[in-house]
Write an enzyme that holds these catalytic residues in place. Structure first.
Site, PDB file in Angstrom:
ATOM      1  N   PHE A   1       0.810  -1.216   0.000  1.00  0.00           N
ATOM      2  CA  PHE A   1       0.000   0.000   0.000  1.00  0.00           C
ATOM      3  C   PHE A   1       0.847   1.272   0.000  1.00  0.00           C
ATOM      4  CE2 PHE A   1      -3.631  -2.485   2.260  1.00  0.00           C
ATOM      5  CZ  PHE A   1      -3.969  -3.070   1.054  1.00  0.00           C
ATOM      6  N   LYS A   2       2.183   1.135  -0.045  1.00  0.00           N
ATOM      7  CA  LYS A   2       3.068   2.319  -0.095  1.00  0.00           C
ATOM      8  C   LYS A   2       2.578   3.405   0.860  1.00  0.00           C
ATOM      9  CE  LYS A   2       5.397   0.934  -3.920  1.00  0.00           C
ATOM     10  NZ  LYS A   2       4.374   0.315  -4.725  1.00  0.00           N
TER      11      LYS A   2
ATOM     12  N   GLN B   1       7.852  -4.061 -17.030  1.00  0.00           N
ATOM     13  CA  GLN B   1       8.543  -2.773 -16.900  1.00  0.00           C
ATOM     14  C   GLN B   1       9.990  -2.858 -17.407  1.00  0.00           C
ATOM     15  OE1 GLN B   1       7.651  -0.311 -13.253  1.00  0.00           O
ATOM     16  NE2 GLN B   1       6.680  -2.195 -12.573  1.00  0.00           N
TER      17      GLN B   1
ATOM     18  N   GLY C   1      12.590  -5.066 -16.679  1.00  0.00           N
ATOM     19  CA  GLY C   1      13.625  -5.811 -15.954  1.00  0.00           C
ATOM     20  C   GLY C   1      13.711  -7.259 -16.432  1.00  0.00           C
TER      21      GLY C   1
ATOM     22  N   ARG D   1       2.004  -8.220 -14.519  1.00  0.00           N
ATOM     23  CA  ARG D   1       1.441  -8.279 -15.874  1.00  0.00           C
ATOM     24  C   ARG D   1       2.047  -9.369 -16.741  1.00  0.00           C
ATOM     25  NH1 ARG D   1       2.244  -2.020 -16.902  1.00  0.00           N
ATOM     26  NH2 ARG D   1       3.755  -2.471 -15.252  1.00  0.00           N
TER      27      ARG D   1
HETATM   28  P1  XMP Z   1       4.015  -5.424 -12.922  1.00  0.00           P
HETATM   29  O1  XMP Z   1       2.741  -5.669 -13.626  1.00  0.00           O
HETATM   30  O2  XMP Z   1       4.745  -4.207 -13.383  1.00  0.00           O
HETATM   31  O3  XMP Z   1       3.549  -5.166 -11.414  1.00  0.00           O
HETATM   32  O4  XMP Z   1       4.920  -6.635 -12.874  1.00  0.00           O
HETATM   33  C1  XMP Z   1       4.377  -4.601 -10.458  1.00  0.00           C
HETATM   34  C2  XMP Z   1       3.653  -4.431  -9.183  1.00  0.00           C
HETATM   35  O5  XMP Z   1       4.560  -3.819  -8.261  1.00  0.00           O
HETATM   36  C3  XMP Z   1       4.153  -2.492  -8.021  1.00  0.00           C
HETATM   37  N1  XMP Z   1       5.299  -1.672  -8.297  1.00  0.00           N
HETATM   38  C4  XMP Z   1       6.113  -1.237  -7.412  1.00  0.00           C
HETATM   39  N2  XMP Z   1       6.154  -1.473  -6.130  1.00  0.00           N
HETATM   40  N3  XMP Z   1       8.061  -0.096  -6.014  1.00  0.00           N
HETATM   41  C5  XMP Z   1       7.155  -0.901  -5.420  1.00  0.00           C
HETATM   42  O6  XMP Z   1       7.242  -1.085  -4.217  1.00  0.00           O
HETATM   43  C6  XMP Z   1       8.069   0.159  -7.317  1.00  0.00           C
HETATM   44  O7  XMP Z   1       8.914   0.868  -7.813  1.00  0.00           O
HETATM   45  C7  XMP Z   1       7.053  -0.450  -8.035  1.00  0.00           C
HETATM   46  N4  XMP Z   1       6.806  -0.444  -9.320  1.00  0.00           N
HETATM   47  C8  XMP Z   1       5.713  -1.200  -9.464  1.00  0.00           C
HETATM   48  C9  XMP Z   1       3.054  -2.148  -8.969  1.00  0.00           C
HETATM   49  O8  XMP Z   1       2.163  -1.229  -8.425  1.00  0.00           O
HETATM   50  C10 XMP Z   1       2.465  -3.497  -9.219  1.00  0.00           C
HETATM   51  O9  XMP Z   1       1.580  -3.858  -8.171  1.00  0.00           O
END
Ligand code: XMP
Length: 222
Positions: A65-66, A177, A179, A196
């Protein structure tokens, strides 16, 4: 609560509703160590979906939930996460040391992670001068772990140096994203968070099997 680590994969369950989310979990649960929730699905279905998922699929759930508010509100969110069965939650480091300390107390035996740097291109814009400090704080204040951007393995490597061997590192930014699968774990992360790339695949089970082969994850407990 110790986490069993077998595949090194945390499923980011960012589906629009419980029905579609559980359908994906059913297909891939044997290949994931944890299930991570973000706001949209919880806002849609209610926080009880955390406990329901943990019990139904026998996996720890992570409330990503950041959290980023004043302590009174942070701690209410944290206590709700605990009450509804979350095994871990994520808080931002920029809330300040007093808020982090109070959040850690509110978390009790639930693991609390500090976010270091977001994975989007602008994620470094404002975190850049601070992400190392957030990692240091996680170690100094005795947090369970940190998030680090899996699409920037050099940052993951540096975060591991800062936090030492005891803290856990979870890394997002894998697959959709940009990676590479396995790169964050090779750089020192414990788990790769993947959403995703799995749930949007034509065949999520085949996709996660393929990802698993790429990730060289050591098993154990964390
Ligand atoms: P995807 O679909 O990109 O989902 O594989 C990634 C999930 O992680 C969350 N997310 C992050 N969480 N720092 C985090 O703590 C980040 O930089 C970050 N980037 C993506 C995103 O909301 C999704 O649930």
């Amino acid at each position: 609560m110790l986490w069993k680590k077998e595949t090194g994969i945390i499923l980011a369950l960012d589906l629009p509703d419980q029905k579609s989310a559980f359908s994906i979990v059913e297909q891939v649960v044997d290949h994931v160590d944890l299930i991570k929730f973000n706001y949209p699905l919880v806002l849609k279905e209610g926080i009880q979906i955390l406990k329901l998922t943990a019990e139904r699929f026998n996996r720890p759930v992570f409330a990503d939930f950041k959290i980023a508010d004043v302590p009174v509100t942070n701690n209410r969110i944290i206590r709700l996460c605990r009450e509804y069965g979350a095994s871990a939650a994520m808080i931002h480091g920029f809330v300040g040391v007093d808020a982090l300390l109070r959040a850690k107390r509110a978390a009790g035996d639930m693991k609390l992670f500090i976010a270091t740097q977001l994975t989007n291109p602008g994620g470094a814009d404002f975190f850049e001068p601070h992400w190392e400090k957030f990692a240091e704080l996680a170690r100094e204040l005795g947090f369970a772990g940190v998030q680090a951007p899996g699409n920037r393995p050099e940052i993951v490597r540096r975060v591991r140096q800062i936090v030492g061997p005891e803290l856990s590192i979870v890394s997002c930014g894998i697959g959709a994203q940009g990676g590479d699968y396995g790169a964050a774990i090779a750089a020192g992360a414990n788990f790769e968070i993947i959403g995703r790339a799995i749930y949007q695949a034509d065949d999520p089970t085949a996709k996660i099997r393929q990802i698993k082969q790429t990730i060289n994850s050591s098993s154990g407990t964390i």
